[in-house]
Scaffold this motif. Structure first.
Motif, PDB file in Angstrom:
ATOM      1  N   ALA A   1       5.001  23.366  -5.888  1.00 23.20           N
ATOM      2  CA  ALA A   1       4.328  22.077  -6.086  1.00 23.20           C
ATOM      3  C   ALA A   1       3.926  21.499  -4.743  1.00 23.20           C
ATOM      4  CB  ALA A   1       5.240  21.119  -6.853  1.00 23.20           C
ATOM      5  N   ALA A   2       3.106  22.253  -3.987  1.00 26.13           N
ATOM      6  CA  ALA A   2       2.794  21.864  -2.618  1.00 26.13           C
ATOM      7  C   ALA A   2       2.078  20.520  -2.540  1.00 26.13           C
ATOM      8  CB  ALA A   2       1.942  22.950  -1.956  1.00 26.13           C
ATOM      9  N   ALA A   3       1.061  20.329  -3.372  1.00 26.82           N
ATOM     10  CA  ALA A   3       0.284  19.090  -3.301  1.00 26.82           C
ATOM     11  C   ALA A   3       1.093  17.896  -3.785  1.00 26.82           C
ATOM     12  CB  ALA A   3      -0.995  19.231  -4.119  1.00 26.82           C
ATOM     13  N   MET A   4       1.853  18.071  -4.862  1.00 22.56           N
ATOM     14  CA  MET A   4       2.650  16.961  -5.386  1.00 22.56           C
ATOM     15  C   MET A   4       3.736  16.574  -4.393  1.00 22.56           C
ATOM     16  SD  MET A   4       2.593  14.935  -7.885  1.00 22.56           S
ATOM     17  CE  MET A   4       3.638  13.609  -8.482  1.00 22.56           C
ATOM     18  N   ARG A   5       4.383  17.566  -3.795  1.00 24.27           N
ATOM     19  CA  ARG A   5       5.410  17.264  -2.797  1.00 24.27           C
ATOM     20  C   ARG A   5       4.813  16.501  -1.625  1.00 24.27           C
ATOM     21  NH1 ARG A   5       6.293  21.796  -1.416  1.00 24.27           N
ATOM     22  NH2 ARG A   5       8.017  22.370  -2.776  1.00 24.27           N
TER      23      ARG A   5
ATOM     24  N   GLN B   1      -4.514  -2.121 -10.334  1.00 29.04           N
ATOM     25  CA  GLN B   1      -5.250  -1.210  -9.453  1.00 29.04           C
ATOM     26  C   GLN B   1      -4.321  -0.177  -8.829  1.00 29.04           C
ATOM     27  OE1 GLN B   1      -8.252  -2.950  -6.712  1.00 29.04           O
ATOM     28  NE2 GLN B   1      -7.820  -4.886  -7.747  1.00 29.04           N
ATOM     29  N   LEU B   2      -3.144  -0.615  -8.420  1.00 34.86           N
ATOM     30  CA  LEU B   2      -2.177   0.301  -7.817  1.00 34.86           C
ATOM     31  C   LEU B   2      -1.759   1.379  -8.809  1.00 34.86           C
ATOM     32  CD1 LEU B   2      -0.279   1.111  -5.495  1.00 34.86           C
ATOM     33  CD2 LEU B   2       1.368  -0.557  -6.368  1.00 34.86           C
ATOM     34  N   GLU B   3      -1.485   0.971 -10.048  1.00 33.10           N
ATOM     35  CA  GLU B   3      -1.065   1.939 -11.059  1.00 33.10           C
ATOM     36  C   GLU B   3      -2.181   2.932 -11.363  1.00 33.10           C
ATOM     37  OE1 GLU B   3       1.882   3.480 -13.756  1.00 33.10           O
ATOM     38  OE2 GLU B   3       1.878   2.267 -11.934  1.00 33.10           O
ATOM     39  N   ALA B   4      -3.410   2.447 -11.479  1.00 32.75           N
ATOM     40  CA  ALA B   4      -4.541   3.337 -11.741  1.00 32.75           C
ATOM     41  C   ALA B   4      -4.730   4.333 -10.597  1.00 32.75           C
ATOM     42  CB  ALA B   4      -5.813   2.517 -11.939  1.00 32.75           C
ATOM     43  N   ALA B   5      -4.590   3.856  -9.372  1.00 28.48           N
ATOM     44  CA  ALA B   5      -4.717   4.740  -8.213  1.00 28.48           C
ATOM     45  C   ALA B   5      -3.635   5.807  -8.226  1.00 28.48           C
ATOM     46  CB  ALA B   5      -4.650   3.915  -6.927  1.00 28.48           C
ATOM     47  N   ARG B   6      -2.421   5.411  -8.571  1.00 31.28           N
ATOM     48  CA  ARG B   6      -1.329   6.384  -8.583  1.00 31.28           C
ATOM     49  C   ARG B   6      -1.576   7.467  -9.625  1.00 31.28           C
ATOM     50  NH1 ARG B   6       2.841   3.113  -8.599  1.00 31.28           N
ATOM     51  NH2 ARG B   6       3.395   3.446  -6.418  1.00 31.28           N
ATOM     52  N   LEU B   7      -2.066   7.091 -10.772  1.00 29.36           N
ATOM     53  CA  LEU B   7      -2.361   8.074 -11.813  1.00 29.36           C
ATOM     54  C   LEU B   7      -3.401   9.090 -11.335  1.00 29.36           C
ATOM     55  CD1 LEU B   7      -2.432   5.713 -14.910  1.00 29.36           C
ATOM     56  CD2 LEU B   7      -0.767   7.533 -14.484  1.00 29.36           C
ATOM     57  N   LEU B   8      -4.436   8.624 -10.644  1.00 33.82           N
ATOM     58  CA  LEU B   8      -5.464   9.528 -10.138  1.00 33.82           C
ATOM     59  C   LEU B   8      -4.903  10.463  -9.073  1.00 33.82           C
ATOM     60  CD1 LEU B   8      -8.667   7.312  -9.824  1.00 33.82           C
ATOM     61  CD2 LEU B   8      -8.457   9.437 -11.112  1.00 33.82           C
ATOM     62  N   VAL B   9      -4.089   9.930  -8.176  1.00 33.01           N
ATOM     63  CA  VAL B   9      -3.517  10.750  -7.101  1.00 33.01           C
ATOM     64  C   VAL B   9      -2.609  11.827  -7.685  1.00 33.01           C
ATOM     65  CG1 VAL B   9      -1.907  10.717  -5.148  1.00 33.01           C
ATOM     66  CG2 VAL B   9      -3.732   9.006  -5.297  1.00 33.01           C
ATOM     67  N   TYR B  10      -1.730  11.446  -8.582  1.00 35.29           N
ATOM     68  CA  TYR B  10      -0.811  12.421  -9.157  1.00 35.29           C
ATOM     69  C   TYR B  10      -1.559  13.474  -9.982  1.00 35.29           C
ATOM     70  CZ  TYR B  10       3.180   9.403  -7.908  1.00 35.29           C
ATOM     71  OH  TYR B  10       4.125   8.669  -7.244  1.00 35.29           O
ATOM     72  N   ALA B  11      -2.584  13.039 -10.703  1.00 32.20           N
ATOM     73  CA  ALA B  11      -3.371  13.995 -11.487  1.00 32.20           C
ATOM     74  C   ALA B  11      -4.054  15.011 -10.582  1.00 32.20           C
ATOM     75  CB  ALA B  11      -4.403  13.255 -12.325  1.00 32.20           C
ATOM     76  N   ALA B  12      -4.587  14.559  -9.452  1.00 32.68           N
ATOM     77  CA  ALA B  12      -5.239  15.475  -8.517  1.00 32.68           C
ATOM     78  C   ALA B  12      -4.232  16.454  -7.925  1.00 32.68           C
ATOM     79  CB  ALA B  12      -5.928  14.682  -7.406  1.00 32.68           C
ATOM     80  N   ALA B  13      -3.052  15.964  -7.585  1.00 33.44           N
ATOM     81  CA  ALA B  13      -2.029  16.839  -7.018  1.00 33.44           C
ATOM     82  C   ALA B  13      -1.576  17.885  -8.041  1.00 33.44           C
ATOM     83  CB  ALA B  13      -0.840  16.010  -6.551  1.00 33.44           C
ATOM     84  N   ARG B  14      -1.385  17.472  -9.268  1.00 33.68           N
ATOM     85  CA  ARG B  14      -0.934  18.418 -10.292  1.00 33.68           C
ATOM     86  C   ARG B  14      -2.021  19.434 -10.621  1.00 33.68           C
ATOM     87  NH1 ARG B  14       4.022  16.703 -11.474  1.00 33.68           N
ATOM     88  NH2 ARG B  14       4.489  14.483 -11.709  1.00 33.68           N
ATOM     89  N   ALA B  15      -3.289  19.020 -10.571  1.00 30.89           N
ATOM     90  CA  ALA B  15      -4.389  19.973 -10.797  1.00 30.89           C
ATOM     91  C   ALA B  15      -4.392  21.040  -9.715  1.00 30.89           C
ATOM     92  CB  ALA B  15      -5.724  19.232 -10.831  1.00 30.89           C
ATOM     93  N   TYR B  16      -4.176  20.641  -8.476  1.00 30.40           N
ATOM     94  CA  TYR B  16      -4.123  21.590  -7.361  1.00 30.40           C
ATOM     95  C   TYR B  16      -2.967  22.567  -7.572  1.00 30.40           C
ATOM     96  CZ  TYR B  16      -3.974  23.381  -2.557  1.00 30.40           C
ATOM     97  OH  TYR B  16      -3.977  24.200  -1.453  1.00 30.40           O
TER      98      TYR B  16
ATOM     99  N   ALA C   1      -1.457  23.385 -10.267  1.00 31.50           N
ATOM    100  CA  ALA C   1      -1.602  24.200 -11.475  1.00 31.50           C
ATOM    101  C   ALA C   1      -2.655  25.289 -11.315  1.00 31.50           C
ATOM    102  CB  ALA C   1      -1.958  23.302 -12.659  1.00 31.50           C
ATOM    103  N   GLY C   2      -3.344  25.307 -10.163  1.00 31.85           N
ATOM    104  CA  GLY C   2      -4.372  26.314  -9.945  1.00 31.85           C
ATOM    105  C   GLY C   2      -5.615  26.080 -10.766  1.00 31.85           C
ATOM    106  N   ALA C   3      -5.992  24.806 -10.936  1.00 31.40           N
ATOM    107  CA  ALA C   3      -7.202  24.471 -11.692  1.00 31.40           C
ATOM    108  C   ALA C   3      -8.427  25.079 -11.013  1.00 31.40           C
ATOM    109  CB  ALA C   3      -7.344  22.949 -11.778  1.00 31.40           C
ATOM    110  N   PRO C   4      -9.548  25.180 -11.722  1.00 29.76           N
ATOM    111  CA  PRO C   4     -10.774  25.688 -11.092  1.00 29.76           C
ATOM    112  C   PRO C   4     -11.130  24.890  -9.846  1.00 29.76           C
ATOM    113  CG  PRO C   4     -11.043  25.535 -13.469  1.00 29.76           C
ATOM    114  CD  PRO C   4      -9.729  24.886 -13.153  1.00 29.76           C
ATOM    115  N   ARG C   5     -11.744  25.582  -8.887  1.00 30.61           N
ATOM    116  CA  ARG C   5     -12.031  24.962  -7.593  1.00 30.61           C
ATOM    117  C   ARG C   5     -12.829  23.677  -7.731  1.00 30.61           C
ATOM    118  NH1 ARG C   5      -9.551  24.472  -3.379  1.00 30.61           N
ATOM    119  NH2 ARG C   5      -8.953  26.658  -3.675  1.00 30.61           N
ATOM    120  N   GLY C   6     -13.829  23.663  -8.613  1.00 35.33           N
ATOM    121  CA  GLY C   6     -14.627  22.459  -8.780  1.00 35.33           C
ATOM    122  C   GLY C   6     -13.812  21.283  -9.277  1.00 35.33           C
ATOM    123  N   GLU C   7     -12.893  21.545 -10.202  1.00 37.01           N
ATOM    124  CA  GLU C   7     -12.031  20.473 -10.711  1.00 37.01           C
ATOM    125  C   GLU C   7     -11.119  19.946  -9.621  1.00 37.01           C
ATOM    126  OE1 GLU C   7      -8.358  19.862 -13.890  1.00 37.01           O
ATOM    127  OE2 GLU C   7      -9.805  21.485 -14.216  1.00 37.01           O
TER     128      GLU C   7
END
Length: 383
Positions: A64-68, A287-302, A304-310
């Motif tokens: 979990a490199a990005a999430m860590r 706003q803080l909560e919404a930002a956190r959700l976006l950040v964590y989602a991006a880290a988990r996508a990374y 999880a090996g999501a497609p490069r574009g995602e």
């Protein structure tokens, strides 16, 4: 913190305690704009720099490199922005070496980075090439079995004090992004010089000049002409964590302000009793909560090996929204504190200066919007 497993929450608690007891007492010792080597060494001693590169068997899981990285940056930023910046710069400067260096180059530099005895830096930006990385002009001219670097880099974090720089140089003229190559350059290389720059943000940053600096084939990171890919792979990992840095600053500002409005009295009642104040805080927390959700989602996508574009799109969204939201949150928290927040040494005064730069570095907000739009149309036009 939102949507964290029990192991991740335990990890955050451990990092917060370590930052408060071991790192915070070392901050402010080097002076603004200088590398705080005792602080970097302490990070190595306590395993924080190791965690940047996969860590040990400790939680969260080693894949979990990005999430860590996001949890590290968000948590430490809530305690000390100086400590957080020192941590992040070590990762940004050395990750291309780990990712693309030869085994010999990795062995030369990465153990020292992890110990905190080697300070690393990421040298991409030039006076005429910031967000447009394909316009780099620093020349790498062939010289027998090596290259000679000629040109200048500017606004480089940890410069001119770093021990190793990841440097992006043009090996093929007029080839755009395809003509850029990445090198690992020792900080004491002959022909390399530099100076500190004095910016609003108090972290170490400077200018570098390359006057025939020699780099050999062993210093190459990746393939000749593949430097742009090296840079983008690094930024795809680190952009969500810039958002995490912003989250930590915003959370700290909001906590300070909740304490302030609960105790500060005006017109016979606490400030918090005024509806305009309460509604402002509600908006900032949302706003803080919404930002956190976006950040964590991006880290988990990374992770999880999501497609490069995602990965690219979600990283850009996370950085864009979180840094813009943090700027708004800190600004409004200063407003609710009044003049006291502008006094030198007040925690919000430091946050106010620190929060501005993330909207510019690693791709300005306007660049993130362009990336998001490009990926949207690419997805729309894909059968």
């Amino acid at each position: 913190m939102t949507n964290l497993s029990a192991a991740e929450k335990a990890y955050v608690d451990r990092i917060r305690e370590l930052a408060a007891t071991e790192l915070l007492p070392l901050t402010g010792k080097a002076g603004e704009g200088k590398v705080n080597r005792p602080l970097v060494t302490a990070m190595g001693t306590h395993g924080l720099l190791r965690d940047l590169f996969g860590g040990s068997p400790q939680e969260p899981p080693s894949d979990a490199a990005a999430m860590r990285l996001c949890l590290l940056r968000e948590t430490i930023a809530g305690v000390s922005t100086e400590a957080e910046t020192a941590l992040a710069l070590q990762g940004l400067g050395s990750y291309p070496i780990l990712q693309s260096g030869s085994p010999e180059t990795v062995e030369r530099w990465i153990p020292g980075v992890v110990r905190g005895s080697t300070v690393a830096a990421f040298a991409l930006t030039e006076p005429a090439a910031g967000s447009d990385a394909a316009a780099l002009a620093l020349r790498a001219e062939p010289d027998g079995d090596c290259w000679r670097l000629h040109g200048e880099k500017i606004w480089i974090s940890n410069a001119p004090e770093a021990d190793v720089y990841t440097v992006f140089a043009r090996t093929t003229p007029d080839a755009g992004a395809r003509g850029v190559t990445a090198f690992a350059v020792p900080g004491d290389a002959e022909g390399l010089s530099g100076e500190h720059l004095d910016l609003l943000s108090p972290h170490p940053i400077g200018r570098l000049r390359f006057d025939g600096v020699r780099v050999g084939r062993g210093d190459l990171l990746g393939e000749t002409g593949g430097g742009f890919r090296v840079a983008m792979r690094t930024l795809d990992l680190f952009r969500p964590s810039v958002g995490a840095f912003a989250l930590g600053m915003a959370r700290r500002a909001l906590d300070l302000t909740l304490d302030h409005v609960s105790t500060r009295r005006a017109y016979g009642a606490p400030l918090a009793a005024q509806q305009s104040v309460a509604h402002t805080l509600a908006d900032l927390a949302t706003q803080l909560e919404a930002a956190r959700l976006l950040v964590y989602a991006a880290a988990r996508a990374y992770d999880a090996g999501a497609p490069r574009g995602e990965i690219t799109r979600s990283a850009a969204m996370a950085k864009l929204y979180a840094t813009e939201a943090a700027h708004t949150i800190v600004d409004q928290c200063v407003q609710l504190h009044g003049a006291r927040a502008l006094e030198r040494g007040h925690p919000l005064e430091r946050l106010y200066r620190d929060v501005r730069a993330p909207r510019i570095y690693e791709g300005a907000s306007e660049v993130q919007r362009s990336i998001i739009a490009r990926e949207l149309f690419k997805e729309r036009n894909t059968p």
